[in-house]
Design a protein around this motif. Structure first.
Motif, PDB file in Angstrom:
ATOM      1  N   HIS A   1      39.213  37.575  46.851  1.00  0.00           N
ATOM      2  CA  HIS A   1      38.381  38.431  47.691  1.00  0.00           C
ATOM      3  C   HIS A   1      36.933  37.938  47.618  1.00  0.00           C
ATOM      4  O   HIS A   1      36.102  38.492  46.909  1.00  0.00           O
TER       5      HIS A   1
ATOM      6  N   HIS B   1      32.982  34.970  36.111  1.00  0.00           N
ATOM      7  CA  HIS B   1      34.247  35.048  36.845  1.00  0.00           C
ATOM      8  C   HIS B   1      35.387  34.335  36.131  1.00  0.00           C
ATOM      9  O   HIS B   1      36.410  34.016  36.736  1.00  0.00           O
TER      10      HIS B   1
ATOM     11  N   GLY C   1      33.152  37.071  47.865  1.00  0.00           N
ATOM     12  CA  GLY C   1      31.945  37.812  48.210  1.00  0.00           C
ATOM     13  C   GLY C   1      31.151  36.995  49.217  1.00  0.00           C
ATOM     14  O   GLY C   1      30.312  36.192  48.839  1.00  0.00           O
TER      15      GLY C   1
ATOM     16  N   TYR D   1      33.471  52.427  40.355  1.00  0.00           N
ATOM     17  CA  TYR D   1      33.661  52.051  41.757  1.00  0.00           C
ATOM     18  C   TYR D   1      35.148  52.094  42.130  1.00  0.00           C
ATOM     19  O   TYR D   1      35.537  52.659  43.157  1.00  0.00           O
ATOM     20  N   PHE D   2      35.989  51.513  41.285  1.00  0.00           N
ATOM     21  CA  PHE D   2      37.422  51.499  41.606  1.00  0.00           C
ATOM     22  C   PHE D   2      38.064  52.879  41.451  1.00  0.00           C
ATOM     23  O   PHE D   2      38.986  53.213  42.186  1.00  0.00           O
TER      24      PHE D   2
ATOM     25  N   ASP E   1      36.116  47.032  51.304  1.00  0.00           N
ATOM     26  CA  ASP E   1      37.257  47.282  50.420  1.00  0.00           C
ATOM     27  C   ASP E   1      38.240  48.284  51.012  1.00  0.00           C
ATOM     28  O   ASP E   1      39.443  48.197  50.774  1.00  0.00           O
TER      29      ASP E   1
END
Ligand code: ARG
Length: 559
Positions: free
Chosen positions: A151, A125, A153, A336-337, A309
């Motif tokens: 955001h 990260h 998790g 995914y995006f 999301d």
């Protein structure tokens, strides 16, 4: 030089009846002129003439205040006096030099670092934080209002796994650390896998029981959950603080679970989503050329990553009225995006959405080959990387007395800068021998140039308001030209958020400054020259600081 660019565009329109973009490139010191324009070459076809001929025709119409030469196949080289460059910078200078207001009135959300609650903050990260912060600063420099959001998790089963593993560990709640929780989690996952392979399910059941207890408001479950969350969050905040990162909001996945389920219901009723026979809900995306539909809800009605999301997107667009959404998340989530943004389009949500993705962090392995960064224990913790960085900085500066805060600034500056060495899409090579070096393209190199200039300015604080007489600024030309590029650079990266171009710019400017410092004496110069040089240094140090600030890099007081 914008006025001259416009003038050239106007001349071209009059002479050849076409509109072309006019750009200047700075020419290297050994070539005659200061800027070079290749527009004559690009016009050759349309005008039906040789580029050199076109260049001559354009030059004939140009104002006499600059010198023009035709170079090579048809470049128009423009010579500008140092004094004219000084006048341009002086005229453009104000306390917001380099920034612009093109995004005024618009809102962007930059999301980073989006760490996960169950695990200690790892280098996985690092790039989300560094890149997401730079995106924020670049947009702010272009006049946008930027809301930042971590955001987290924090949804799903981790709590049940933690609680079960924690009880089994016999540890006391007052002593348990984030590292214990991380290990408990990993161990539990492994044990649950083994258990499942053996056809058993005692641990899985226990984890499920804890989740149910939490949902039912059981006091012990509630206490454990709150403690685990606090331990996680304290840890995340601690690391972010060391990295000079902070966000306005921390609306994690769990915040969006119920909202997401509601939205899925709504879009199902509206016919935008489709229910499968097993009860799961999908959003077909064929019309966007994406064959795989996005799974929006599990067959048992449970929320997925995408469910949260969806609600998060809705929230950012409609609650925060965002015009633009930035997600600083690694390349693994590209598809995914793509799906998520297509879902948004399908729902008629029309903001600009950008997945600011990046490659991995690599290291040189023991065999000398490049590999994904890891340690003997597995993932590298960001705290460990920071500790190591600070140790290296202390070693490099063994002879200088650095405050702890300055050590931290240099360590963080070095790590962050290495993230911007190349286009973010390429993986970065974490090579401590280069990253912390005071020579070569590194954070400390740029920081050091700043500190050096600030020290000179402190020693000569009395130059303000001094008269430059008829000083020609000839020795300052390269630096002045470089400083005049800064506003254009900031504006040019607003769309694609190419922070690495700022890093490159800062390095070049720092190099120029060092060269200048060596060649243009200050203390021994006569007053007008001295004042002009200090003026130049002050402008340059300010721009360099501003550039580094866009990358989230601070300047130490001393180094
Ligand atoms: N927590 C996620 C991870 O570590 C990243 C979250 C990305 N952001 C999002 N809105 N899905 O992989």
């Amino acid at each position: 030089m914008d006025a001259l660019k416009n003038k050239i565009a106007e001349i071209i329109k009059n002479l050849y009846g076409v509109e072309v973009p006019v750009e200047f490139a700075a020419v290297p010191a050994e070539i005659e002129g200061d800027y070079s324009c290749n527009v004559a070459m690009r016009l050759a076809k349309a005008a039906g003439k040789a580029p050199r001929e076109i260049a001559a025709e354009i030059i004939a119409e140009l104002p006499a205040e600059y010198e023009y030469t035709i170079a090579g196949p048809g470049f128009i080289n423009i010579g500008v006096s140092g004094r004219a460059l000084f006048a341009q910078l002086d005229g453009a200078w104000n306390e917001n030099y380099g920034y612009n207001q093109s995004g005024a009135g618009k809102v962007a959300v930059s999301e980073f670092p989006s760490t996960n609650m169950a695990k200690p903050y790892s280098v996985g990260h690092l790039r989300p934080g560094t890149q997401g912060w730079a995106a924020k600063r670049i947009l702010e420099a272009n006049g946008w209002k930027v809301i930042t959001d971590n955001h987290l998790g924090d949804a799903g089963t981790p709590f049940g796994i933690w609680a079960t593993g924690f009880k089994r560990s016999g540890k006391s709640i007052d002593e348990v650390t984030i590292y214990d929780l991380g290990e408990i989690y990993i161990q539990m996952k492994a044990d649950m896998k083994a258990e499942a392979a053996a056809g058993e399910h005692a641990l899985a059941d226990a984890a499920q029981d804890w989740l149910l207890k939490l949902e039912a408001g059981d006091a012990e479950a509630k206490e454990l959950s709150e403690r685990f969350n606090k331990i996680s969050l304290d840890h995340i905040h601690g690391v972010m603080k060391r990295m000079d990162l902070v966000t306005d909001y921390e609306l994690g996945e769990s915040f969006f679970v119920e909202r997401g389920k509601e939205l899925v219901k709504k879009f199902l009723a509206e016919g935008k989503f489709v229910q499968n026979e097993d009860g799961s809900v999908i959003c077909p995306l064929d019309e966007f050329g994406i064959e795989v539909p996005m799974l929006m809800l599990k067959s048992n009605g449970a929320a997925l990553y995408a469910t949260t999301d969806l609600a998060c997107l809705d929230y950012r667009l409609h609650e925060w009225k965002a015009d633009r959404l930035i997600y600083a998340v690694g390349a693994e989530q590209k598809f995914y995006f793509e799906q998520l943004f297509a879902v948004a389009k399908k729902l008629g949500w029309n903001a600009e959405m950008q997945h600011v993705w990046f490659g991995t962090i690599d290291q040189v392995g023991e065999d000398g080959k490049r590999e994904k960064m890891s340690s003997r224990k597995g993932v590298v913790l960001l705290e460990a990387m920071l500790d190591d960085a600070e140790k290296r900085v202390r070693e490099n500066f063994a002879g200088t007395e650095l405050s702890d805060e300055d050590v931290r600034r240099v360590a963080v500056g070095a790590i962050k800068y290495s993230d911007f060495i190349a286009d973010r899409k390429t993986g970065i090579l974490y090579d401590p021998n280069k990253i912390f070096a005071l020579t070569g393209q590194s954070g400390p190199f740029c920081q050091y140039a700043c500190v050096r200039m600030r020290r000179i300015l402190e020693k000569n604080a009395d130059f303000a308001g001094a008269d430059f007489g008829d000083y020609d600024f000839a020795a300052e030309k390269t630096i002045l030209r470089k400083l005049l590029e800064f506003p254009g650079l900031v504006a040019a990266i607003a769309d694609n958020l190419e922070a690495h171009r700022v890093a490159g710019y800062c390095f070049e400017l720092a190099q120029e400054l060092n060269r200048y410092y060596e060649n243009a004496p200050i203390t021994s110069a006569e007053p007008a020259v001295k004042a002009a040089r200090l003026w130049t240094i002050e402008r340059a140090a300010t721009v360099l600081e501003r550039g580094l600030d866009l990358l989230g890099i601070q300047i130490p007081d001393k180094m």
